[in-house]
Design an enzyme around this catalytic site. Structure first.
Site, PDB file in Angstrom:
ATOM      1  N   GLU A  64       0.547  -4.497  11.144  1.00 29.05           N
ATOM      2  CA  GLU A  64       0.010  -3.131  10.832  1.00 29.05           C
ATOM      3  C   GLU A  64       0.621  -2.329  12.041  1.00 29.05           C
ATOM      4  O   GLU A  64       0.308  -2.461  13.334  1.00 29.05           O
ATOM      5  CB  GLU A  64      -1.416  -3.154  11.170  1.00 29.05           C
ATOM      6  CG  GLU A  64      -2.468  -4.035  10.139  1.00 29.05           C
ATOM      7  CD  GLU A  64      -2.701  -3.033   9.069  1.00 29.05           C
ATOM      8  OE1 GLU A  64      -2.368  -1.798   8.959  1.00 29.05           O
ATOM      9  OE2 GLU A  64      -3.397  -3.887   8.264  1.00 29.05           O
ATOM     10  N   HIS A 105       0.846  -1.351   0.062  1.00 29.47           N
ATOM     11  CA  HIS A 105       0.001   0.106  -0.026  1.00 29.47           C
ATOM     12  C   HIS A 105       0.860   1.179   0.027  1.00 29.47           C
ATOM     13  O   HIS A 105       1.778   1.493   0.955  1.00 29.47           O
ATOM     14  CB  HIS A 105      -1.002  -0.078   1.204  1.00 29.47           C
ATOM     15  CG  HIS A 105      -1.989  -1.066   1.094  1.00 29.47           C
ATOM     16  ND1 HIS A 105      -2.430  -1.785   2.219  1.00 29.47           N
ATOM     17  CD2 HIS A 105      -2.819  -1.393  -0.037  1.00 29.47           C
ATOM     18  CE1 HIS A 105      -3.566  -2.685   1.750  1.00 29.47           C
ATOM     19  NE2 HIS A 105      -3.477  -2.505   0.321  1.00 29.47           N
ATOM     20  N   ARG A 128      -3.036   4.875  -2.188  1.00 33.23           N
ATOM     21  CA  ARG A 128      -2.955   3.505  -1.665  1.00 33.23           C
ATOM     22  C   ARG A 128      -2.507   2.459  -2.934  1.00 33.23           C
ATOM     23  O   ARG A 128      -1.917   1.322  -2.722  1.00 33.23           O
ATOM     24  CB  ARG A 128      -4.278   3.273  -1.132  1.00 33.23           C
ATOM     25  CG  ARG A 128      -4.527   1.578  -0.650  1.00 33.23           C
ATOM     26  CD  ARG A 128      -5.830   1.500  -0.066  1.00 33.23           C
ATOM     27  NE  ARG A 128      -6.274   0.164   0.185  1.00 33.23           N
ATOM     28  CZ  ARG A 128      -6.006  -0.651   1.122  1.00 33.23           C
ATOM     29  NH1 ARG A 128      -5.591   0.028   2.439  1.00 33.23           N
ATOM     30  NH2 ARG A 128      -6.518  -1.724   1.452  1.00 33.23           N
ATOM     31  N   GLU A 161       1.545   3.823   3.071  1.00 28.53           N
ATOM     32  CA  GLU A 161       1.918   3.533   4.166  1.00 28.53           C
ATOM     33  C   GLU A 161       3.445   3.558   4.348  1.00 28.53           C
ATOM     34  O   GLU A 161       4.069   2.521   4.441  1.00 28.53           O
ATOM     35  CB  GLU A 161       1.456   1.943   4.600  1.00 28.53           C
ATOM     36  CG  GLU A 161      -0.012   1.933   4.371  1.00 28.53           C
ATOM     37  CD  GLU A 161      -0.892   0.692   4.431  1.00 28.53           C
ATOM     38  OE1 GLU A 161      -0.186  -0.341   4.497  1.00 28.53           O
ATOM     39  OE2 GLU A 161      -2.044   0.587   4.338  1.00 28.53           O
ATOM     40  N   HIS A 174       2.388  -3.417   7.033  1.00 25.10           N
ATOM     41  CA  HIS A 174       1.274  -2.641   6.538  1.00 25.10           C
ATOM     42  C   HIS A 174       1.238  -1.326   7.858  1.00 25.10           C
ATOM     43  O   HIS A 174       1.777  -1.337   8.949  1.00 25.10           O
ATOM     44  CB  HIS A 174      -0.004  -3.152   6.558  1.00 25.10           C
ATOM     45  CG  HIS A 174      -0.188  -3.826   5.292  1.00 25.10           C
ATOM     46  ND1 HIS A 174      -1.111  -3.487   4.433  1.00 25.10           N
ATOM     47  CD2 HIS A 174       0.368  -5.123   4.890  1.00 25.10           C
ATOM     48  CE1 HIS A 174      -1.004  -4.482   3.172  1.00 25.10           C
ATOM     49  NE2 HIS A 174      -0.235  -5.394   3.790  1.00 25.10           N
TER      50      HIS A 174
END
Ligand code: 0X9
Ligand code: ZN
Length: 422
Positions: free
Chosen positions: A382, A178, A234, A181, A305
């Site tokens: 994440e 992504h 993204r 990020e 992520h």
């Protein structure tokens, strides 16, 4: 003939600098709200406005556990949005008052660091690649470049393999699938650097006893675009044939429950557009081919992520079922989260299956590796934070985040080995 004239005029205007590329996207007075959802109607309302991609942008999809969703709102839409919240009785918390201010702050970099590559600012693709070349040059005996393939715009998707001895089990890290990020590629390069330079005994053993396959920036086109044109980009950059919207969510484009169970969108304008078919994005297709080729060398797969502070595991496609080794997956997840929480920052990570602790997501890379390549250990990390800065994590937090990554990884790998997967 007329077309030729038109073309000639266009060329002339372009070279005269009159027709320019669209300027960089600005986010002056764009706000980010964290909404708490109480029922299906409220959710439907928010998901509907989330599709108005010129006015809104979903930063974090709805997750059932926290019942929260993070959404960016354009200034022109603010009044309408606030009325909508009131009318539907949706409670909200303002997280970011002016996204552009956060973006501007993110760019302010300490001058002392400008000469050398470090982890107190975010770098562009070109700089990351130049650094990668330096690393490959400086450590020729233990590093090797690998090429995953070409992106839609023709960039090379590069990775680095770090191997200190033959016969080590392999760990694969894919980062920055992504584009927006940015903390993910900053963490990947930091991690590579640690594996090569750290004198800490635990880190040395991590470097010596495993083969590391690391792609610091996977979505190269998107990443470049997020630096040059739109900080909030993204997806990939492949245009859609029938639509003005560009790109697909590469992390919905893999052939594992592709476009099923509402885990992705068939709307090309959505941030979670699955693509026209599995592997429609050249990047995802290339990764599938590359991983298939080297599958015997890989035991663990990890995808970086942001944001939300989660360690997510399969399955993404359902929360009614869990992998047969889910207990082990949770034990490893707990080791990761406990190690991070024990640091002075006290950062809390939640762990569990994607569908259970976050939301249903299908066609993701980790689930493809787990389900199709039959790998037993795969996680999505994440990173920080929980929405205070979201994707625009201030550069001063890069190193603290990386420290958390390292203790988490040490614990994760140790537990994975203890349970017999390595
Ligand atoms: O939705 C995603 O793709 C990830 N979250 S993000 O906010 N970074 O976009 C979560 C992906 C979960 N991963 C797997 N199911 N493998
Ligand atoms: Zn992501």
């Amino acid at each position: 003939m007329r077309l030729l004239w038109l073309l000639a005029t266009l060329v002339a205007l372009t070279s005269a600098g009159i027709v320019k590329d669209p300027p960089k996207e600005r986010y002056d007075n764009f706000r980010v709200y964290k909404l708490t959802i109480q029922n299906k109607i409220q959710l439907a309302v928010i998901e509907k406005i989330g599709e108005l991609t010129k006015k809104y942008n979903i930063w974090k999809e709805y997750d059932e556990r926290s019942r929260q969703i993070d959404i960016m709102v354009s200034p022109g839409e603010l009044n309408h949005f606030q009325e909508l919240l009131k009318f539907n009785n949706i409670s909200s918390e303002l997280m970011i008052e002016n996204v552009q201010e956060r973006i501007d702050e993110e760019q302010v970099t300490p001058t002392a660091d400008s000469a050398t590559f470090g982890w107190t600012k975010y770098y562009e693709l070109e700089e990351i690649e130049a650094w990668l070349d330096e690393i490959l040059n400086a450590y020729p005996l233990v590093t090797e470049e690998f090429i995953v393939g070409q992106s839609y715009e023709g960039r090379t998707i590069r990775g680095i393999k770090i191997s200190h001895k033959a016969g080590n089990p392999g760990i694969f890290i894919e980062s920055n699938i992504h584009a927006r990020e940015w903390i993910t590629s900053a963490s990947a390069t930091w991690f590579i650097n640690q594996l090569l330079t750290s004198e800490d005994a635990d880190v040395r053993s991590l470097a010596d006893n495993y083969d590391w396959h690391i792609i610091p920036v996977f979505n190269v086109d998107g990443f470049e675009y997020s630096h040059k044109k739109d900080r909030m980009w993204r997806k990939t950059r492949q245009p859609h044939a029938t639509n003005a919207c560009i790109g697909a969510d590469a992390n919905r484009n893999f052939d594992s429950y592709w476009l099923q169970n509402n885990g992705a969108s068939s709307n090309p304008c959505s941030e979670t557009f699955a693509g026209d078919n599995p592997g429609s994005e050249p990047e995802a297709k290339a990764l599938v081919e590359y991983l298939t080729k080297i599958q015997d060398q890989i035991s663990v797969y990890i995808s970086f992520h942001s944001y939300g502070q989660y360690l997510l595991s399969p399955y993404g496609h359902t929360k009614e079922e869990f992998p047969e080794n889910y207990n082990d997956i949770l034990t490893i997840g707990k080791a990761f989260a406990d190690a991070i929480e024990a640091l002075p920052y006290g950062t809390v990570y939640q762990y569990g299956s994607t569908a259970d602790v976050l939301y249903v997501a299908t066609g993701t890379s980790v689930d493809w590796v787990f389900n199709e390549l039959g790998k037993k250990i795969g996680y999505t990390i994440e990173y920080r934070d929980k929405g205070r800065y979201g994707f625009i994590l201030p550069p001063v937090q890069i190193i603290p985040n990386c420290e958390e990554l390292m203790v988490g990884m040490l614990a994760l790998i140790e537990k994975t080995k203890e349970l017999g997967y390595l």
